[in-house]
Design a protein around this motif. Structure first.
Motif, PDB file in Angstrom:
ATOM      1  N   TYR A  89       0.798  -1.232   0.000  1.00 25.48           N
ATOM      2  CA  TYR A  89       0.000   0.000   0.000  1.00 25.48           C
ATOM      3  C   TYR A  89       0.830   1.281   0.000  1.00 25.48           C
ATOM      4  O   TYR A  89       0.263   2.371  -0.029  1.00 25.48           O
ATOM      5  CB  TYR A  89      -0.925   0.017   1.215  1.00 25.48           C
ATOM      6  N   GLY A  90       2.154   1.191   0.093  1.00 23.41           N
ATOM      7  CA  GLY A  90       2.960   2.401   0.182  1.00 23.41           C
ATOM      8  C   GLY A  90       2.703   3.108   1.493  1.00 23.41           C
ATOM      9  O   GLY A  90       2.673   2.486   2.551  1.00 23.41           O
ATOM     10  N   PHE A  91       2.468   4.408   1.425  1.00 30.25           N
ATOM     11  CA  PHE A  91       2.268   5.203   2.647  1.00 30.25           C
ATOM     12  C   PHE A  91       0.797   5.535   2.868  1.00 30.25           C
ATOM     13  O   PHE A  91       0.445   6.506   3.509  1.00 30.25           O
ATOM     14  CB  PHE A  91       3.096   6.482   2.567  1.00 30.25           C
ATOM     15  N   TYR A  92      -0.061   4.720   2.253  1.00 31.61           N
ATOM     16  CA  TYR A  92      -1.504   4.919   2.380  1.00 31.61           C
ATOM     17  C   TYR A  92      -1.903   4.794   3.853  1.00 31.61           C
ATOM     18  O   TYR A  92      -1.449   3.881   4.538  1.00 31.61           O
ATOM     19  CB  TYR A  92      -2.230   3.862   1.556  1.00 31.61           C
ATOM     20  N   PRO A  93      -2.758   5.716   4.362  1.00 36.13           N
ATOM     21  CA  PRO A  93      -3.110   5.695   5.787  1.00 36.13           C
ATOM     22  C   PRO A  93      -3.686   4.345   6.217  1.00 36.13           C
ATOM     23  O   PRO A  93      -4.540   3.787   5.525  1.00 36.13           O
ATOM     24  CB  PRO A  93      -4.184   6.786   5.900  1.00 36.13           C
ATOM     25  N   GLN A  94      -3.216   3.851   7.376  1.00 38.10           N
ATOM     26  CA  GLN A  94      -3.619   2.537   7.887  1.00 38.10           C
ATOM     27  C   GLN A  94      -5.136   2.336   7.920  1.00 38.10           C
ATOM     28  O   GLN A  94      -5.650   1.325   7.448  1.00 38.10           O
ATOM     29  CB  GLN A  94      -3.092   2.372   9.324  1.00 38.10           C
ATOM     30  N   GLU A  95      -5.837   3.358   8.473  1.00 38.29           N
ATOM     31  CA  GLU A  95      -7.273   3.156   8.701  1.00 38.29           C
ATOM     32  C   GLU A  95      -8.079   3.191   7.389  1.00 38.29           C
ATOM     33  O   GLU A  95      -9.249   2.847   7.366  1.00 38.29           O
ATOM     34  CB  GLU A  95      -7.826   4.191   9.693  1.00 38.29           C
ATOM     35  N   GLU A  96      -7.424   3.589   6.268  1.00 34.14           N
ATOM     36  CA  GLU A  96      -8.152   3.656   4.985  1.00 34.14           C
ATOM     37  C   GLU A  96      -7.806   2.498   4.050  1.00 34.14           C
ATOM     38  O   GLU A  96      -8.251   2.457   2.911  1.00 34.14           O
ATOM     39  CB  GLU A  96      -7.838   4.984   4.270  1.00 34.14           C
TER      40      GLU A  96
END
Lengths: 365, 258
Positions: A89-96
């Motif tokens: 996911y790269g740096f995509y926010p955890q909760e999203e």
């Protein structure tokens, strides 16, 4: 003169077992072949043990181990486990993250459901519909809007980014490539000239140059204050590049269509559009399938160049992960893992292309 | 109505359905057609023969504008052929062609090959087109192959499909460009039989062919071409019994003594 009676149809002689016959035919058929067989065996003998030792026998499969406890003699697979989310996911926010998963889930469902549709007529509607609607859905899921929190594209990365870039490049360049291929064949001089200049210009330039141009030169055309998304620039660059290659591949297919097909379509009174869409393109595209897929595979690999303009695709993420002081020196594990993931994806693509060829075949079966 | 009258007076057609006047065509510097004049009456069956390179294929390919020509005029059923795309399509919707190499669409099944033009050019419904196509396939004796693809059929079967495809648009004129030349010898007769049946129906036909038996049997007029011009034309009886020109005499000697 003599008259002969019809002879019986017999089974072929069974003198040797299949395995021995196979060995004889494929590995020991001539002196050169015997030599090559032994050379190949020797090379395998040299290469295989160290590879197997590193990846399996000396490796540490304890997925909770940290860099120190892992040991240095073999691979430390807990590195992959610890950074797995980053790779994907790269740096995509955890909760999203559910949004990315949903996006991948929908595409899997679309493919699975599509393969159940038997009637070609409905299948065409289904495919065209999916191609029109899915990108919008995927964009909203990934980027946000309609109540979903906005996730800026500089947070995107890893396999997600690789797939997004490759998919957009493939989906956008395919119709454009067809247009340019037809343009190059056109009898209208201006259309032909523009197509030739575009195709030859892009093919004469490396992808890196085009990515640089898209990321540095393109913004110059827009007013200074306007922030032009970096990913969008890269997507435009990749699409422009891929379009030229697809156009050439399809032109090859168009040239393979016999003149008689054009004549038969003309003689039947079909218009230019009908002739192109109903008679010529279906055949040209069918012939071009292996090369089109080959070109898409090349594009998928080329997405690794995005690193250069500061986007973190799956390969670049390995660098980011190993620059973390917890995991210094574990680059090999990362690159091997990425290589395996990419190989699985590309091999599936090439396998799928073979299945398409068989499905569209109208020869003797 | 006119057909009825013509039958009564025992002659074909009152009117010329094709008029070719002073037709000249060049491939680069090569003069393929030299001032060719030809008029064809409605319902007439014409066989064109001649040595290879004599321009006979080129001539009939001008009639549906597969070949452009530089000088002269061609009027097909009242429509003059010019560069105007509409007029070209108008003519092509009334004229069907059968090719030497069949030119079936290999990506479409036999039935789809037949219904393509009726659906897209003649705006028929799929149902209508399919019913008519099946009737025609039945007529050429390959109804049971409707769902197969062209490459799964023999040459003779493919050419019969091509004839059915040409008939599917209910054309006024059929052009045959050496329909049996690419066939294995044992398959020629099955195609010729279909063409003979067709000739009985009163459709206008121009056939480029070397099948002299066919010409004797059904042609109203046989035309001999050489070096881009019509050398001689006559009824089949006179054409074969009393050829007037030496070149036709020589040509007939060559092909009949094979």
């Amino acid at each position: 003169m003599a008259i002969y009676s019809l002879k019986e149809t017999k089974q072929p002689p069974k003198s040797q077992t299949k395995a021995i016959l196979w060995l004889k035919d494929n590995l020991f058929s001539s002196t050169l072949n015997v030599v090559l067989t032994f050379v190949a065996l020797y090379v395998l003998y040299l290469l295989l043990p160290p590879i197997l030792n590193w990846t399996i026998f000396d490796a540490n499969f304890d997925l909770t181990a940290d860099n120190q406890s892992c040991g240095r003699e073999g691979a430390c697979w807990s590195f992959v486990n610890a950074n797995f989310k980053m790779f994907i996911y790269g740096f995509y926010p955890q909760e999203e993250l559910w949004r990315v998963n949903t996006m991948f889930g929908i595409i899997a469902a679309l493919v699975a459901f599509g393969s159940l549709i038997k009637k070609t007529q409905y299948r065409a509607h289904y495919i065209i519909g999916s191609f029109l609607i899915y990108p919008v859905v995927a964009f909203i899921l990934l980027y946000g809007g309609l109540g979903l929190e906005i996730v800026e594209t500089d947070k995107w990365g890893g396999l997600t980014l690789t797939v997004v870039v490759a998919a957009v490049g493939i989906v956008a360049s395919f119709p454009l490539g067809i247009l340019f291929a037809l343009g190059r064949q056109s009898e209208m001089r201006v259309v032909k000239f523009i197509s030739v200049v575009y195709i030859e210009f892009v093919r004469g330039v490396p992808l890196i140059t085009i990515l640089f141009m898209a990321s540095v030169v393109l913004p110059l055309f827009f007013s200074a204050g306007m922030d032009f998304d970096k990913l969008l620039r890269a997507l435009i660059g990749i699409t422009l590049f891929q379009t030229a290659y697809i156009a050439e591949v399809i032109r090859g297919g168009l040239q393979a269509i016999p003149k008689g097909q054009y004549e038969a379509a003309d003689a039947a009174g079909l218009s230019f559009m009908q002739k192109t869409l109903l008679v010529i393109l279906p055949q040209a595209l069918k012939i071009s399938i292996p090369n089109i897929v080959g070109s898409f595979i090349a594009l998928f690999k080329d997405t690794t160049l995005l690193l250069i303009i500061g986007l973190f695709d799956m390969l670049a993420i390995v660098g980011a992960a190993t620059s973390n002081s917890d995991w210094l020196g574990r680059d090999t594990e990362g690159y091997v893992f990425v290589a395996m993931v990419i190989w699985v994806i590309l091999y599936s693509m090439s396998h799928y292309s073979k299945r398409l060829e068989v499905r569209f075949s109208t020869e003797h079966k | 109505m006119s057909e009825l009258i013509n039958k009564e007076i025992g002659e074909k057609g009152c009117c010329d359905i094709i008029e070719v006047k002073e037709l000249n065509k060049w491939y680069g510097d090569f003069h393929v057609l030299k001032s060719v004049d030809l008029s064809v009456k409605e319902g007439e069956i014409i066989v064109v023969c001649g040595p290879s390179g004599s321009g006979k294929s080129t001539l009939i390919r001008c009639v549906n504008f597969l070949e452009k020509f530089q000088e002269g005029s061609i009027i097909v059923d009242g429509t003059e052929l010019t560069d105007d795309v509409k007029k070209i399509r108008q003519v092509r919707s009334e004229v069907s062609m059968v090719f030497q190499h069949f030119n079936l669409f290999p990506h479409l099944s036999i039935i789809d090959n037949l219904t393509l033009a009726p659906i897209w050019v003649h705006n028929e419904t799929k149902q209508e087109a399919k019913e008519k196509a099946l009737k025609l396939l039945d007529r050429v004796g390959i109804k049971d192959q409707a769902e197969k693809y062209p490459n799964q059929l023999s040459g003779g079967q493919q050419q019969r499909v091509a004839i059915a495809r040409a008939l599917c648009t209910s054309p006024k004129i059929m052009l045959f460009d050496e329909p049996t030349s690419a066939l294995d010898p044992e398959m020629i007769s099955e195609v010729l039989d279909v063409m003979v049946e067709l000739a009985k129906d009163g459709i206008t036909m121009i056939c480029v062919t070397h099948e002299m038996g066919f010409a004797k049997k059904v042609a109203d007029r046989v035309i001999f071409m050489d070096e881009g011009q019509i050398i001689e034309q006559n009824t089949p009886d006179k054409f074969f019994e009393n050829p007037e020109s030496d070149r036709l005499q020589l040509f007939l000697d060559q092909i009949l003594t094979q």
